[in-house]
Write a protein that holds these residues in place. Structure first.
Motif, PDB file in Angstrom:
ATOM      1  N   PRO A  91       0.828  -1.208   0.000  1.00 32.13           N
ATOM      2  CA  PRO A  91       0.000   0.000   0.000  1.00 32.13           C
ATOM      3  C   PRO A  91       0.865   1.262   0.000  1.00 32.13           C
ATOM      4  O   PRO A  91       2.004   1.250   0.479  1.00 32.13           O
ATOM      5  CB  PRO A  91      -0.811  -0.122   1.298  1.00 32.13           C
ATOM      6  CG  PRO A  91      -0.745  -1.562   1.662  1.00 32.13           C
ATOM      7  CD  PRO A  91       0.577  -2.057   1.172  1.00 32.13           C
ATOM      8  N   ALA A  92       0.298   2.339  -0.493  1.00 30.81           N
ATOM      9  CA  ALA A  92       1.033   3.608  -0.547  1.00 30.81           C
ATOM     10  C   ALA A  92       1.433   4.085   0.844  1.00 30.81           C
ATOM     11  O   ALA A  92       2.510   4.665   1.025  1.00 30.81           O
ATOM     12  CB  ALA A  92       0.188   4.666  -1.251  1.00 30.81           C
ATOM     13  N   GLY A  93       0.578   3.847   1.845  1.00 29.72           N
ATOM     14  CA  GLY A  93       0.904   4.264   3.204  1.00 29.72           C
ATOM     15  C   GLY A  93       2.158   3.574   3.726  1.00 29.72           C
ATOM     16  O   GLY A  93       3.005   4.191   4.375  1.00 29.72           O
ATOM     17  N   ARG A  94       2.296   2.255   3.441  1.00 25.19           N
ATOM     18  CA  ARG A  94       3.499   1.546   3.886  1.00 25.19           C
ATOM     19  C   ARG A  94       4.720   2.047   3.127  1.00 25.19           C
ATOM     20  O   ARG A  94       5.810   2.155   3.705  1.00 25.19           O
ATOM     21  CB  ARG A  94       3.330   0.044   3.712  1.00 25.19           C
ATOM     22  CG  ARG A  94       4.602  -0.741   4.022  1.00 25.19           C
ATOM     23  CD  ARG A  94       4.349  -2.204   4.259  1.00 25.19           C
ATOM     24  NE  ARG A  94       3.653  -2.423   5.520  1.00 25.19           N
ATOM     25  CZ  ARG A  94       3.743  -3.562   6.231  1.00 25.19           C
ATOM     26  NH1 ARG A  94       4.493  -4.558   5.786  1.00 25.19           N
ATOM     27  NH2 ARG A  94       3.079  -3.704   7.345  1.00 25.19           N
ATOM     28  N   PHE A  95       4.561   2.349   1.856  1.00 28.67           N
ATOM     29  CA  PHE A  95       5.703   2.875   1.095  1.00 28.67           C
ATOM     30  C   PHE A  95       6.188   4.176   1.734  1.00 28.67           C
ATOM     31  O   PHE A  95       7.401   4.383   1.897  1.00 28.67           O
ATOM     32  CB  PHE A  95       5.306   3.118  -0.360  1.00 28.67           C
ATOM     33  CG  PHE A  95       6.426   3.645  -1.203  1.00 28.67           C
ATOM     34  CD1 PHE A  95       7.261   2.775  -1.892  1.00 28.67           C
ATOM     35  CD2 PHE A  95       6.671   5.013  -1.317  1.00 28.67           C
ATOM     36  CE1 PHE A  95       8.313   3.247  -2.669  1.00 28.67           C
ATOM     37  CE2 PHE A  95       7.713   5.496  -2.078  1.00 28.67           C
ATOM     38  CZ  PHE A  95       8.543   4.615  -2.759  1.00 28.67           C
ATOM     39  N   THR A  96       5.270   5.054   2.093  1.00 23.55           N
ATOM     40  CA  THR A  96       5.664   6.322   2.727  1.00 23.55           C
ATOM     41  C   THR A  96       6.390   6.063   4.028  1.00 23.55           C
ATOM     42  O   THR A  96       7.385   6.740   4.348  1.00 23.55           O
ATOM     43  CB  THR A  96       4.431   7.199   2.974  1.00 23.55           C
ATOM     44  OG1 THR A  96       3.814   7.511   1.719  1.00 23.55           O
ATOM     45  CG2 THR A  96       4.800   8.484   3.679  1.00 23.55           C
ATOM     46  N   ARG A  97       5.937   5.081   4.807  1.00 26.33           N
ATOM     47  CA  ARG A  97       6.613   4.782   6.071  1.00 26.33           C
ATOM     48  C   ARG A  97       8.030   4.264   5.823  1.00 26.33           C
ATOM     49  O   ARG A  97       8.969   4.618   6.546  1.00 26.33           O
ATOM     50  CB  ARG A  97       5.787   3.773   6.876  1.00 26.33           C
ATOM     51  CG  ARG A  97       4.492   4.352   7.426  1.00 26.33           C
ATOM     52  CD  ARG A  97       3.846   3.443   8.439  1.00 26.33           C
ATOM     53  NE  ARG A  97       3.285   2.229   7.827  1.00 26.33           N
ATOM     54  CZ  ARG A  97       2.064   2.163   7.321  1.00 26.33           C
ATOM     55  NH1 ARG A  97       1.275   3.232   7.319  1.00 26.33           N
ATOM     56  NH2 ARG A  97       1.608   1.032   6.805  1.00 26.33           N
ATOM     57  N   LEU A  98       8.207   3.419   4.801  1.00 28.11           N
ATOM     58  CA  LEU A  98       9.552   2.944   4.464  1.00 28.11           C
ATOM     59  C   LEU A  98      10.462   4.113   4.066  1.00 28.11           C
ATOM     60  O   LEU A  98      11.643   4.142   4.420  1.00 28.11           O
ATOM     61  CB  LEU A  98       9.483   1.918   3.333  1.00 28.11           C
ATOM     62  CG  LEU A  98       8.792   0.587   3.639  1.00 28.11           C
ATOM     63  CD1 LEU A  98       8.733  -0.276   2.376  1.00 28.11           C
ATOM     64  CD2 LEU A  98       9.499  -0.156   4.764  1.00 28.11           C
ATOM     65  N   ALA A  99       9.896   5.057   3.314  1.00 23.81           N
ATOM     66  CA  ALA A  99      10.692   6.212   2.890  1.00 23.81           C
ATOM     67  C   ALA A  99      11.044   7.096   4.080  1.00 23.81           C
ATOM     68  O   ALA A  99      12.177   7.603   4.178  1.00 23.81           O
ATOM     69  CB  ALA A  99       9.931   7.009   1.838  1.00 23.81           C
ATOM     70  N   ARG A 100      10.119   7.291   4.994  1.00 14.67           N
ATOM     71  CA  ARG A 100      10.401   8.093   6.187  1.00 14.67           C
ATOM     72  C   ARG A 100      11.490   7.459   7.038  1.00 14.67           C
ATOM     73  O   ARG A 100      12.293   8.148   7.661  1.00 14.67           O
ATOM     74  CB  ARG A 100       9.126   8.276   7.013  1.00 14.67           C
ATOM     75  CG  ARG A 100       8.122   9.243   6.406  1.00 14.67           C
ATOM     76  CD  ARG A 100       6.865   9.314   7.260  1.00 14.67           C
ATOM     77  NE  ARG A 100       7.181   9.680   8.631  1.00 14.67           N
ATOM     78  CZ  ARG A 100       6.318   9.600   9.650  1.00 14.67           C
ATOM     79  NH1 ARG A 100       5.086   9.134   9.436  1.00 14.67           N
ATOM     80  NH2 ARG A 100       6.676   9.956  10.866  1.00 14.67           N
ATOM     81  N   LEU A 101      11.542   6.133   7.046  1.00 15.63           N
ATOM     82  CA  LEU A 101      12.574   5.426   7.803  1.00 15.63           C
ATOM     83  C   LEU A 101      13.923   5.428   7.088  1.00 15.63           C
ATOM     84  O   LEU A 101      14.926   4.972   7.644  1.00 15.63           O
ATOM     85  CB  LEU A 101      12.135   3.980   8.057  1.00 15.63           C
ATOM     86  CG  LEU A 101      10.991   3.785   9.048  1.00 15.63           C
ATOM     87  CD1 LEU A 101      10.456   2.369   8.967  1.00 15.63           C
ATOM     88  CD2 LEU A 101      11.452   4.113  10.472  1.00 15.63           C
ATOM     89  N   GLY A 102      13.961   5.914   5.860  1.00 11.28           N
ATOM     90  CA  GLY A 102      15.206   5.959   5.112  1.00 11.28           C
ATOM     91  C   GLY A 102      15.553   4.670   4.416  1.00 11.28           C
ATOM     92  O   GLY A 102      16.678   4.521   3.918  1.00 11.28           O
ATOM     93  N   LEU A 103      14.616   3.740   4.338  1.00 13.05           N
ATOM     94  CA  LEU A 103      14.892   2.453   3.697  1.00 13.05           C
ATOM     95  C   LEU A 103      14.835   2.557   2.179  1.00 13.05           C
ATOM     96  O   LEU A 103      15.456   1.761   1.481  1.00 13.05           O
ATOM     97  CB  LEU A 103      13.892   1.408   4.206  1.00 13.05           C
ATOM     98  CG  LEU A 103      13.975   1.150   5.722  1.00 13.05           C
ATOM     99  CD1 LEU A 103      12.870   0.216   6.164  1.00 13.05           C
ATOM    100  CD2 LEU A 103      15.343   0.565   6.079  1.00 13.05           C
ATOM    101  N   VAL A 104      14.077   3.496   1.671  1.00  6.82           N
ATOM    102  CA  VAL A 104      14.125   3.859   0.248  1.00  6.82           C
ATOM    103  C   VAL A 104      14.368   5.365   0.198  1.00  6.82           C
ATOM    104  O   VAL A 104      13.739   6.120   0.928  1.00  6.82           O
ATOM    105  CB  VAL A 104      12.833   3.468  -0.500  1.00  6.82           C
ATOM    106  CG1 VAL A 104      12.703   1.963  -0.577  1.00  6.82           C
ATOM    107  CG2 VAL A 104      11.588   4.056   0.155  1.00  6.82           C
TER     108      VAL A 104
END
Length: 302
Positions: A91-104
């Motif tokens: 989901p887009a929400g999980r993608f944003t969380r991964l980006a906030r964590l610096g994983l992407v």
């Protein structure tokens, strides 16, 4: 002949970015991103115009690469949050969380018409992230692991910092001398931090000539300009500390290689020359008064 212009060997062997994009069959934005990622090399404009150029040999090198142009376009393909989530099948929400964590990590950004920051990611990197088995728990688990979830609850957002790291790498690749290298670090510090890291005002003024601004900016003082400045400026204490330490060391190296210009000391004016006294010694008021009285008496004598 009238109207002719003199074309130097450098002009013939180099192209402006727009010309290079046309010759490579790329959009100008594609060429700029390829340059930013270090896939296409540029050289300074010897004419002093400031804009960088692409050499003819570099154009030939890019053209002759295997799979050109599709292979190059695949390496510079960027996607937003929605498309990135589709590539990772989350989901887009999980993608944003991964980006906030610096994983992407984002590779570029822009402001939409609502002045919201839109982050863009390299599709090639997202595909590699999805293919790594170590990332399966982050992609498939129903809930994020406890550690990352705690960071998100604390408000962590590493997207700006990760973008700054990419952009700093680009600026360093463009640097030609020690002052430009120092300027690449100063670009991510606010003026107060720069003043503390570089206390000498003349060195600070010289450094300012090599300090790039944000790549996306509006007119000074506008909301867009303030947002761009905020993204460009380091915010975390550890990031600021690392940048300041590196900046101070680079300025010391730049000082040894080429000291910052300083105003030429003004020579003290020579003291005025004393005037020689008139013949007969100085004429005091009393002597002048006596001479006047004698002349007046002679004039009135019968």
């Amino acid at each position: 002949m009238s109207g002719d212009t003199i074309t130097t060997a450098h002009d013939r062997s180099c192209c402006t970015p727009s010309r290079a994009a046309r010759e490579l069959g790329l959009r100008r934005s594609d060429l700029d991103l390829a340059v930013h990622l270090g896939l296409i090399r540029t050289v300074p404009d010897e004419g002093g115009g400031g804009a960088r150029r692409v050499t003819r040999s570099e154009i030939d090198r890019v053209r002759s690469a295997d799979g050109f142009p599709d292979a190059l376009l695949a390496r510079i393909e960027v996607v937003g949050t929605a498309e990135g989530a589709r590539l990772l099948d989350i989901p887009a929400g999980r993608f944003t969380r991964l980006a906030r964590l610096g994983l992407v990590a984002p590779t570029k950004w822009y402001l939409n018409r609502y002045r919201a920051v839109v982050w863009l990611y390299l599709a090639e990197e997202l595909r590699r992230f999805a293919a790594d088995e170590e990332n399966v728990p982050l992609l498939k688990a129903r809930r994020m692991p406890e550690g990352p979830r705690a960071l998100l609850d604390a408000g962590v957002d590493l997207r700006p910092r990760n973008w700054r790291g990419r952009h700093r790498g680009f600026l360093l690749r463009q640097s030609q001398d020690p002052w430009e290298t120092a300027g690449a670090y100063a670009a991510f510090l606010d003026p107060v931090e720069i003043a503390e890291a570089v206390p000498d005002p003349y060195e600070r003024s010289h450094l300012g000539r090599f300090r790039p601004g944000p790549p996306v900016a509006g007119a000074p003082g506008t909301p867009a300009a303030r947002i761009a400045e905020r993204i460009m400026t380091a915010a975390d204490a550890d990031e600021i500390g690392l940048l300041r330490t590196e900046l101070a060391a680079l300025v010391r190296e730049a000082r040894e290689a080429s000291p910052a210009p300083r105003p030429t000391p003004r020579r003290a004016p020579a003291p005025p020359r004393a005037l020689a006294p008139p013949p007969g010694g100085p004429k005091t008021p009393r002597r002048l008064l006596g001479r006047f009285r004698r002349r007046a008496s002679a004039a009135t004598a019968p």
